[in-house]
Design a protein around this motif. Structure first.
Motif, PDB file in Angstrom:
ATOM      1  N   LEU A  16       2.403  10.603   3.721  1.00  0.00           N
ATOM      2  CA  LEU A  16       3.761  10.624   4.254  1.00  0.00           C
ATOM      3  C   LEU A  16       4.206   9.214   4.614  1.00  0.00           C
ATOM      4  CD1 LEU A  16       3.633  13.798   6.548  1.00  0.00           C
ATOM      5  CD2 LEU A  16       4.050  13.649   4.092  1.00  0.00           C
ATOM      6  N   LEU A  17       3.277   8.424   5.127  1.00  0.00           N
ATOM      7  CA  LEU A  17       3.602   7.050   5.524  1.00  0.00           C
ATOM      8  C   LEU A  17       3.969   6.188   4.322  1.00  0.00           C
ATOM      9  CD1 LEU A  17       3.828   4.968   7.794  1.00  0.00           C
ATOM     10  CD2 LEU A  17       1.389   4.480   7.454  1.00  0.00           C
ATOM     11  N   ILE A  18       3.197   6.255   3.248  1.00  0.00           N
ATOM     12  CA  ILE A  18       3.552   5.402   2.103  1.00  0.00           C
ATOM     13  C   ILE A  18       4.833   5.896   1.429  1.00  0.00           C
ATOM     14  CG2 ILE A  18       1.251   4.451   1.751  1.00  0.00           C
ATOM     15  CD1 ILE A  18       0.961   6.308  -0.713  1.00  0.00           C
ATOM     16  N   GLY A  19       5.115   7.182   1.528  1.00  0.00           N
ATOM     17  CA  GLY A  19       6.408   7.680   1.061  1.00  0.00           C
ATOM     18  C   GLY A  19       7.540   7.061   1.871  1.00  0.00           C
ATOM     19  N   LYS A  20       7.329   6.956   3.177  1.00  0.00           N
ATOM     20  CA  LYS A  20       8.321   6.295   4.041  1.00  0.00           C
ATOM     21  C   LYS A  20       8.457   4.822   3.690  1.00  0.00           C
ATOM     22  CE  LYS A  20       8.488   8.589   8.499  1.00  0.00           C
ATOM     23  NZ  LYS A  20       8.058   8.437   9.894  1.00  0.00           N
ATOM     24  N   PHE A  21       7.331   4.164   3.403  1.00  0.00           N
ATOM     25  CA  PHE A  21       7.391   2.753   3.017  1.00  0.00           C
ATOM     26  C   PHE A  21       8.285   2.584   1.788  1.00  0.00           C
ATOM     27  CE2 PHE A  21       2.874   1.536   4.751  1.00  0.00           C
ATOM     28  CZ  PHE A  21       3.349   1.582   6.051  1.00  0.00           C
ATOM     29  N   LEU A  22       8.070   3.420   0.776  1.00  0.00           N
ATOM     30  CA  LEU A  22       8.861   3.316  -0.449  1.00  0.00           C
ATOM     31  C   LEU A  22      10.333   3.610  -0.171  1.00  0.00           C
ATOM     32  CD1 LEU A  22       9.161   2.886  -3.484  1.00  0.00           C
ATOM     33  CD2 LEU A  22       8.601   5.310  -3.790  1.00  0.00           C
ATOM     34  N   ALA A  23      10.605   4.675   0.574  1.00  0.00           N
ATOM     35  CA  ALA A  23      11.988   5.040   0.877  1.00  0.00           C
ATOM     36  C   ALA A  23      12.690   3.918   1.634  1.00  0.00           C
ATOM     37  CB  ALA A  23      12.031   6.349   1.664  1.00  0.00           C
ATOM     38  N   MET A  24      12.033   3.358   2.634  1.00  0.00           N
ATOM     39  CA  MET A  24      12.633   2.288   3.427  1.00  0.00           C
ATOM     40  C   MET A  24      12.870   1.041   2.573  1.00  0.00           C
ATOM     41  SD  MET A  24      13.882   1.069   6.212  1.00  0.00           S
ATOM     42  CE  MET A  24      13.412   2.087   7.585  1.00  0.00           C
ATOM     43  N   VAL A 129      -2.220   2.360   1.170  1.00  0.00           N
ATOM     44  CA  VAL A 129      -1.359   1.237   0.808  1.00  0.00           C
ATOM     45  C   VAL A 129      -1.860   0.578  -0.480  1.00  0.00           C
ATOM     46  CG1 VAL A 129      -0.279  -0.876   1.636  1.00  0.00           C
ATOM     47  CG2 VAL A 129      -0.800   0.947   3.248  1.00  0.00           C
ATOM     48  N   ALA A 130      -3.167   0.597  -0.698  1.00  0.00           N
ATOM     49  CA  ALA A 130      -3.716   0.076  -1.956  1.00  0.00           C
ATOM     50  C   ALA A 130      -3.212   0.907  -3.136  1.00  0.00           C
ATOM     51  CB  ALA A 130      -5.250   0.083  -1.913  1.00  0.00           C
ATOM     52  N   ILE A 131      -3.196   2.213  -2.982  1.00  0.00           N
ATOM     53  CA  ILE A 131      -2.744   3.058  -4.090  1.00  0.00           C
ATOM     54  C   ILE A 131      -1.228   2.944  -4.285  1.00  0.00           C
ATOM     55  CG2 ILE A 131      -2.343   5.329  -3.003  1.00  0.00           C
ATOM     56  CD1 ILE A 131      -4.238   6.420  -5.313  1.00  0.00           C
ATOM     57  N   LEU A 132      -0.497   2.676  -3.203  1.00  0.00           N
ATOM     58  CA  LEU A 132       0.935   2.400  -3.334  1.00  0.00           C
ATOM     59  C   LEU A 132       1.140   1.119  -4.140  1.00  0.00           C
ATOM     60  CD1 LEU A 132       3.919   2.980  -2.645  1.00  0.00           C
ATOM     61  CD2 LEU A 132       3.553   1.721  -0.495  1.00  0.00           C
ATOM     62  N   GLY A 133       0.326   0.121  -3.883  1.00  0.00           N
ATOM     63  CA  GLY A 133       0.397  -1.116  -4.660  1.00  0.00           C
ATOM     64  C   GLY A 133       0.132  -0.870  -6.140  1.00  0.00           C
ATOM     65  N   ALA A 134      -0.863  -0.022  -6.427  1.00  0.00           N
ATOM     66  CA  ALA A 134      -1.168   0.322  -7.820  1.00  0.00           C
ATOM     67  C   ALA A 134       0.030   1.003  -8.482  1.00  0.00           C
ATOM     68  CB  ALA A 134      -2.407   1.209  -7.889  1.00  0.00           C
ATOM     69  N   ALA A 150       9.793  -3.346   4.649  1.00  0.00           N
ATOM     70  CA  ALA A 150       9.753  -1.918   4.985  1.00  0.00           C
ATOM     71  C   ALA A 150       8.483  -1.585   5.762  1.00  0.00           C
ATOM     72  CB  ALA A 150       9.831  -1.078   3.713  1.00  0.00           C
ATOM     73  N   ILE A 151       7.359  -2.112   5.333  1.00  0.00           N
ATOM     74  CA  ILE A 151       6.097  -1.864   6.044  1.00  0.00           C
ATOM     75  C   ILE A 151       6.204  -2.409   7.463  1.00  0.00           C
ATOM     76  CG2 ILE A 151       3.640  -2.472   6.130  1.00  0.00           C
ATOM     77  CD1 ILE A 151       3.679  -2.396   3.010  1.00  0.00           C
ATOM     78  N   ARG A 152       6.758  -3.605   7.596  1.00  0.00           N
ATOM     79  CA  ARG A 152       6.933  -4.215   8.909  1.00  0.00           C
ATOM     80  C   ARG A 152       7.786  -3.328   9.807  1.00  0.00           C
ATOM     81  NH1 ARG A 152       7.000  -8.394   6.869  1.00  0.00           N
ATOM     82  NH2 ARG A 152       7.704 -10.165   6.800  1.00  0.00           N
ATOM     83  N   LEU A 153       8.911  -2.848   9.271  1.00  0.00           N
ATOM     84  CA  LEU A 153       9.814  -2.000  10.051  1.00  0.00           C
ATOM     85  C   LEU A 153       9.172  -0.667  10.427  1.00  0.00           C
ATOM     86  CD1 LEU A 153      13.148  -2.650   8.143  1.00  0.00           C
ATOM     87  CD2 LEU A 153      12.630  -3.309  10.500  1.00  0.00           C
ATOM     88  N   GLU A 154       8.496  -0.041   9.464  1.00  0.00           N
ATOM     89  CA  GLU A 154       7.882   1.261   9.735  1.00  0.00           C
ATOM     90  C   GLU A 154       6.719   1.157  10.728  1.00  0.00           C
ATOM     91  OE1 GLU A 154       8.750   4.404   8.967  1.00  0.00           O
ATOM     92  OE2 GLU A 154      10.556   3.605   8.040  1.00  0.00           O
TER      93      GLU A 154
END
Length: 179
Positions: A16-24, A129-134, A150-154
């Protein structure tokens, strides 16, 4: 442009967190987005997934039937979502804990040893976060600077101590996917 994403795994793996990172990140880039979480009643250890829609136009519905990209962090998620990747799409599999190979030749498949990548940058909780990078290495959706913002903000001020470790895991995941 409209892209549909599904991030799926066990509760506690940070889907859910990496989904938020992408959305933000995409919101910061001026895109329209939708983020829709879904998780079982067990929370940590149960199933958890979210769908993210990124578009140049308003998003009418947050539901994703078939995705342009799926991230599967565990075997139950892979089994549930692998057939929902559109032809031409991307499937990123956490090969740290999934040893099954996917037999599709109409999509890009990335086997990402996310846990080992996170360990290699001294961020053992950064596999998500590694898999988000991939995934971002294979999908030209948003630039890295927007993602880092986005990561900073979240994370917020309270969790800012995790920012550098997440940045390192993201970049290492991108590098691994590009090999």
């Amino acid at each position: 442009m409209k892209k549909d994403f599904v991030f799926a795994g066990f509760g506690g793996q940070g889907m859910l967190l990496i989904g938020k990172f992408l959305a933000m990140a995409c919101m910061l880039d001026g895109k329209h987005v939708s983020w829709l979480p879904s998780y079982g009643p067990e929370m940590r250890g149960g199933t958890a997934n979210c769908s993210v829609i990124v578009s140049d136009h308003e998003v009418g519905s947050p539901m994703v039937a078939n995705a342009d990209a799926v991230v599967a962090m565990n075997l139950p998620s892979l089994l549930k979502f692998e057939d929902r990747v559109k032809p031409g799409g991307v499937l990123v599999i956490n090969s740290s804990i999934i040893d099954r190979k996917v037999d599709r030749d109409d999509i890009t498949i990335v086997y990402c040893d996310a846990n080992a990548i996170a360990d290699s940058v001294n961020n053992p909780k950064g596999a998500n976060v590694a898999i988000l990078g991939a995934l971002m290495a294979k999908m030209n959706i948003v630039d890295n600077e927007k993602m880092f913002e986005a990561i900073r903000l979240e994370l917020g001020e309270r969790k800012m101590k995790f920012f550098e470790g997440n940045k390192a895991a993201f970049l290492a995941g991108m590098e691994a996917a590009n090999k």
